[in-house]
Each structure stands twice: as structure tokens, then as C-alpha cells.
Write an enzyme that holds these catalytic residues in place. Sequence first.
Site, PDB file in Angstrom:
ATOM      1  CG  ASN A  33       8.270  -2.291   0.025  1.00  0.00           C
ATOM      2  OD1 ASN A  33       7.812  -2.383   1.171  1.00  0.00           O
ATOM      3  ND2 ASN A  33       8.856  -1.195  -0.425  1.00  0.00           N
ATOM      4  CD  GLU A  43       9.943  -7.566   4.984  1.00  0.00           C
ATOM      5  OE1 GLU A  43       9.206  -8.551   5.234  1.00  0.00           O
ATOM      6  OE2 GLU A  43      10.240  -6.708   5.846  1.00  0.00           O
ATOM      7  CE1 TYR A  68       9.224   4.989   2.344  1.00  0.00           C
ATOM      8  CE2 TYR A  68       7.668   6.825   2.465  1.00  0.00           C
ATOM      9  CZ  TYR A  68       8.161   5.631   2.971  1.00  0.00           C
ATOM     10  OH  TYR A  68       7.597   5.085   4.090  1.00  0.00           O
ATOM     11  NE  ARG A 125      10.710   5.902   7.846  1.00  0.00           N
ATOM     12  CZ  ARG A 125       9.656   5.760   7.030  1.00  0.00           C
ATOM     13  NH1 ARG A 125       9.641   4.771   6.147  1.00  0.00           N
ATOM     14  NH2 ARG A 125       8.660   6.601   7.082  1.00  0.00           N
ATOM     15  CG  HIS A 134      11.289  -2.429   3.954  1.00  0.00           C
ATOM     16  ND1 HIS A 134       9.925  -2.329   3.912  1.00  0.00           N
ATOM     17  CD2 HIS A 134      11.573  -3.596   4.575  1.00  0.00           C
ATOM     18  CE1 HIS A 134       9.392  -3.389   4.498  1.00  0.00           C
ATOM     19  NE2 HIS A 134      10.379  -4.178   4.907  1.00  0.00           N
ATOM     20  N   PRO A 144       0.795  -1.231   0.000  1.00  0.00           N
ATOM     21  CG  PRO A 144      -0.116  -1.096   2.134  1.00  0.00           C
ATOM     22  CD  PRO A 144       0.547  -2.050   1.190  1.00  0.00           C
ATOM     23  CG  ASN A 145      -0.165   4.306   1.408  1.00  0.00           C
ATOM     24  OD1 ASN A 145      -1.149   4.885   0.929  1.00  0.00           O
ATOM     25  ND2 ASN A 145      -0.193   3.738   2.596  1.00  0.00           N
ATOM     26  CB  ALA A 148       1.885   0.329   6.282  1.00  0.00           C
ATOM     27  NE  ARG A 159       4.143   6.624   1.497  1.00  0.00           N
ATOM     28  CZ  ARG A 159       4.416   5.376   1.860  1.00  0.00           C
ATOM     29  NH1 ARG A 159       4.812   4.507   0.962  1.00  0.00           N
ATOM     30  NH2 ARG A 159       4.281   5.009   3.104  1.00  0.00           N
TER      31      ARG A 159
HETATM   32  C1  DQA Z   1       8.423   0.972   3.327  1.00  0.00           C
HETATM   33  C2  DQA Z   1       8.606   1.216   4.841  1.00  0.00           C
HETATM   34  C3  DQA Z   1       7.284   1.055   5.576  1.00  0.00           C
HETATM   35  O1  DQA Z   1       7.464   1.304   6.970  1.00  0.00           O
HETATM   36  C4  DQA Z   1       6.270   2.049   5.048  1.00  0.00           C
HETATM   37  O2  DQA Z   1       5.016   1.840   5.674  1.00  0.00           O
HETATM   38  C5  DQA Z   1       6.145   2.010   3.564  1.00  0.00           C
HETATM   39  C6  DQA Z   1       7.344   1.860   2.744  1.00  0.00           C
HETATM   40  C7  DQA Z   1       9.724   1.249   2.542  1.00  0.00           C
HETATM   41  O3  DQA Z   1       9.818   0.773   1.417  1.00  0.00           O
HETATM   42  O4  DQA Z   1      10.609   1.945   3.032  1.00  0.00           O
HETATM   43  O5  DQA Z   1       5.064   2.193   3.016  1.00  0.00           O
HETATM   44  O6  DQA Z   1       8.082  -0.386   3.135  1.00  0.00           O
END
Ligand code: DQA
Length: 142
Positions: free
Chosen positions: A73, A97, A22, A106, A99, A9-10, A76, A17
Site C-alpha cells: 500500500n 497493490e 479509513y 475519492r 488500498h 506514509p501516514n 500517497a 487518521r
Molecule cells: C490509501 C489511499 C491514498 O490515496 C492515501 O494517500 C493513503 C491511503 C488507502 O489505503 O486508502 O494514505 O492508500
Amino acid sequence: MKILVIHGPNLNMLGTREPSVYGSITLESLNDTLIQKAKSLNVELDVFQSNSEGGLINKIQHAPQNYDALIVNPAAYTHTSIAIRDALASISIPKVEVHLSNIHAREEFRHRSVTAGVCQGQISGFGVKSYLMALYYLTELN
Ligand code: DQA
């Protein structure tokens, strides 16, 4: 070899964003980079993004039918979703996995990943290169 990249998500909002966290790369451009790099490694790479937990779970469950490995990835959901963890645990293809940001540097609620423990490993904090390192690792397996 065929690899699936799943974005949670997102991540469709990349580019606008929280660029200080990011960067300014869009999801489209991130995907293009991955597809180009995969091509140069003789790997077929597909991408999938969903904002919904169920959509991500369905894709994970079906991945072994079409793919040899998974880069995920969970965004959240990394920190909360036992359902996504269980879906990842239910498939036996290799999974990494990733990120973009360093989740360990963080907020405290991001330090825990409920999903990484059922993956081969986690790569966190290197932006697009987190995905590229996962790609290199998975291509070296064959
Ligand atoms: C994320 C890190 C997560 O904590 C966050 O909620 C994201 C992006 C990253 O790629 O750094 O949406 O997965």
C-alpha cells in the site's frame, strides 16, 4: 511461503487518521489480523511501514532476497512516486497493490495510480479485506 506487507506514509496513523475514510482500526491491529490469517494459511508474513520514500524503496529492492511475494500500500506515493514504481518494476516476485479506501471514488488526484501498472493488480476500497484478498490471491499462486 513468505510474504512481505509494505505500508506507506501516514498509515502508522491509522486509528486516529480520518476515521470516516479509513475506519478506526490501528495499524497494529491490521497487522495482527494479517499475521493471524497468514498463519492459518501456512504463510509467514512480515510487515513494514515507512513514511519515507527511500525507506520504502530500499525495502522493495531487498524483498526478493527474503520473500516470495509482496503486498504493497504505497499510500500517497501511489499517486506520485515514479521512484517507487521503478523499484516495484525492478523486482520480479508477484506484487499486489492494495488500498483501504476506494481511491477511484475519492478526489480526482487519487484516481491515478502510477504504481499499480507494475503490480499483478490492484485491490481498492475494502478496508482490511483489501489486504486479505491480496493475501488469498498470492497464496493461491503456489
Ligand atoms: C490509501 C489511499 C491514498 O490515496 C492515501 O494517500 C493513503 C491511503 C488507502 O489505503 O486508502 O494514505 O492508500
